[in-house]
Every structure is written in C-alpha cells, then in structure tokens.
Enzyme design. Structure first.
Site, PDB file in Angstrom:
ATOM      1  N   ASP A 222     -36.674  -8.649  20.467  1.00 50.12           N
ATOM      2  CA  ASP A 222     -36.943  -8.199  22.029  1.00 50.12           C
ATOM      3  C   ASP A 222     -35.780  -7.391  22.649  1.00 50.12           C
ATOM      4  OD1 ASP A 222     -39.037  -7.472  23.867  1.00 50.12           O
ATOM      5  OD2 ASP A 222     -37.858  -8.833  25.005  1.00 50.12           O
TER       6      ASP A 222
ATOM      7  N   ASP B 299     -34.244  -4.288  20.382  1.00 49.83           N
ATOM      8  CA  ASP B 299     -34.915  -2.967  20.201  1.00 49.83           C
ATOM      9  C   ASP B 299     -34.628  -2.215  21.565  1.00 49.83           C
ATOM     10  OD1 ASP B 299     -36.338  -4.308  22.156  1.00 49.83           O
ATOM     11  OD2 ASP B 299     -38.343  -4.318  21.406  1.00 49.83           O
TER      12      ASP B 299
ATOM     13  N   ASP C 184     -43.306  -2.009  23.744  1.00 55.50           N
ATOM     14  CA  ASP C 184     -42.605  -3.270  24.031  1.00 55.50           C
ATOM     15  C   ASP C 184     -43.265  -4.204  24.707  1.00 55.50           C
ATOM     16  OD1 ASP C 184     -40.433  -5.278  23.594  1.00 55.50           O
ATOM     17  OD2 ASP C 184     -39.586  -4.269  25.401  1.00 55.50           O
TER      18      ASP C 184
ATOM     19  N   ASP D 164     -44.854  -8.035  24.312  1.00 56.55           N
ATOM     20  CA  ASP D 164     -44.529  -9.117  24.557  1.00 56.55           C
ATOM     21  C   ASP D 164     -45.629 -10.121  25.349  1.00 56.55           C
ATOM     22  OD1 ASP D 164     -42.006  -8.763  23.922  1.00 56.55           O
ATOM     23  OD2 ASP D 164     -41.464  -8.085  26.082  1.00 56.55           O
TER      24      ASP D 164
END
Length: 211
Positions: free
Chosen positions: A65, A68, A86, A90
């Site tokens: 995470d 990226d 993203d 999450d």
C-alpha cells in the site's frame, strides 16, 4: 495521529523500492491490486486461527500500500482513478481483517468485531465526506502530501490501524478487549473529524457569504 511522523521514516526506503520496480515496468495499479489480493488472504488465515501467517500477509499488504503511492510519485503517474482504487480497497481490507477475527472465535470476538466495524464506518465516512468537500472548495493538504485525498487529522490513522492489527495478531486471545479500545479511539476520531470538518466548511461558507 502518527502518520505525519511515520511518513518521514518509511518514504525514503519505499521510494528506493519503487525505483527498482520502475525498471521492471510495474505500474502502481498493479501493485495496488496485488497487495489487495494478498491482504484478503488474511481473512481465511484468521478464520483458521493461523495468526502468524495472517500477520505476515497483513504487513505485506501494508507495505505494498505504501509502495504503490511511492511508485506513482516516482513515475509521475498519480491519478484520481488510482487514488480511488487504493483507498476503496483499503477499506475492504480493513473490514476483512476484522471479519477474520470474528470468524476465528465468534463467541468471544463477534460483538467486539461488530463494534469495531461500526467505528470504522464512522472514520471511513468522515474521511471520504470531507475529501469530497475539500476537493469542491480547493482545500490544500498541508500535512499529508503523500495522500491521494485530503482528510482531517485524527487519533486513529493508518499507522495506528497497522499497530492495532499487529496487536490483534500477536495477542489474539485479547482481541475483544483490544478491539473495543481501538473502536473507542476510532469513535473519538470520528467525532473530532465531524466537528473539525463542519467548522472548517462553515467558516468557508461564512467567508464566501461575507465577500
């Protein structure tokens, strides 16, 4: 609360790792999706009470995470689509981890897990709602320059969530107590974000009306 300090330590190694990935033509979205798939493995692992393995995939998910975003900045390919993907994934990952603990021991963990999911709804909704308003009013990101969206500071942010997940896996027998404590902290974050966001937007509206 801790993100502004943790970012200073984790960004340099993440940037170096991202530079290595650029040579292999790996894109930020590919890292996001792979990290999400890996992170979802925590759900069955936790349900089977394989806490050590679950902790491993949780940490790997959090590492990816961070990678990226570093990769997107390194290649100057940051996009709203990538930021949306993203953040949305999450939240699904966070919920999957909590669900995994509920499945591991429903009798002991289900109620605390439900409370924590309720608290996550508060932090998540206040996060995204203010991000929408911030974009509408062109509010800058003074503290979180590495984030895809603006959001208000809070007692529980990314760093605190990672630490909570680590604690859950290290002391799974105390999940209920730890989850309740973290849920209370999340609810405090929700309350402060709602109050701070409301006051910020009210102030902007008052200035606009006065002008």
């Amino acid at each position: 609360m801790l993100d502004r300090w943790s970012m200073r330590w984790v960004q340099p190694p993440l940037t170096r790792f991202a530079a290595a990935l650029v040579k292999r033509r790996i894109t930020p979205d590919q890292v996001t999706l792979l990290g999400f798939v890996i992170g979802l493995l925590a759900l069955p692992l936790l349900a089977m009470q394989a806490y050590g393995a679950a902790l491993g995939v949780i940490l790997l998910n959090r590492l990816m995470d961070g990678v990226d975003g570093a990769l997107a900045r390194h290649t100057q390919t940051s996009s709203d689509a990538g930021g949306f993907l993203d953040i949305a994934l999450d939240f699904v990952f966070y919920a999957a981890v909590v669900l995994g603990f509920a499945l591991a021991n429903p009798n002991a963990n289900a109620l605390a897990a439900t409370l924590l999911l309720f608290a996550f709804m508060g932090t998540g909704s206040s996060f995204l709602a203010f991000a929408i308003m911030a974009a509408k009013h062109d509010i800058e990101r003074p503290h979180f320059t590495h984030k895809a969206f603006f959001y208000l500071d809070g007692l529980t942010e990314g760093t605190e969530t990672i630490l909570a997940f680590v604690a859950f896996c290290v002391w799974p027998q105390h999940f209920a107590l730890l989850a309740i404590v973290f849920a209370v902290a999340c609810l405090i974050t929700t309350a402060t974000r709602l109050w701070g966001g409301y006051r910020t937007l009210k102030h902007l509206e008052s200035k606009r009306t006065a002008s």
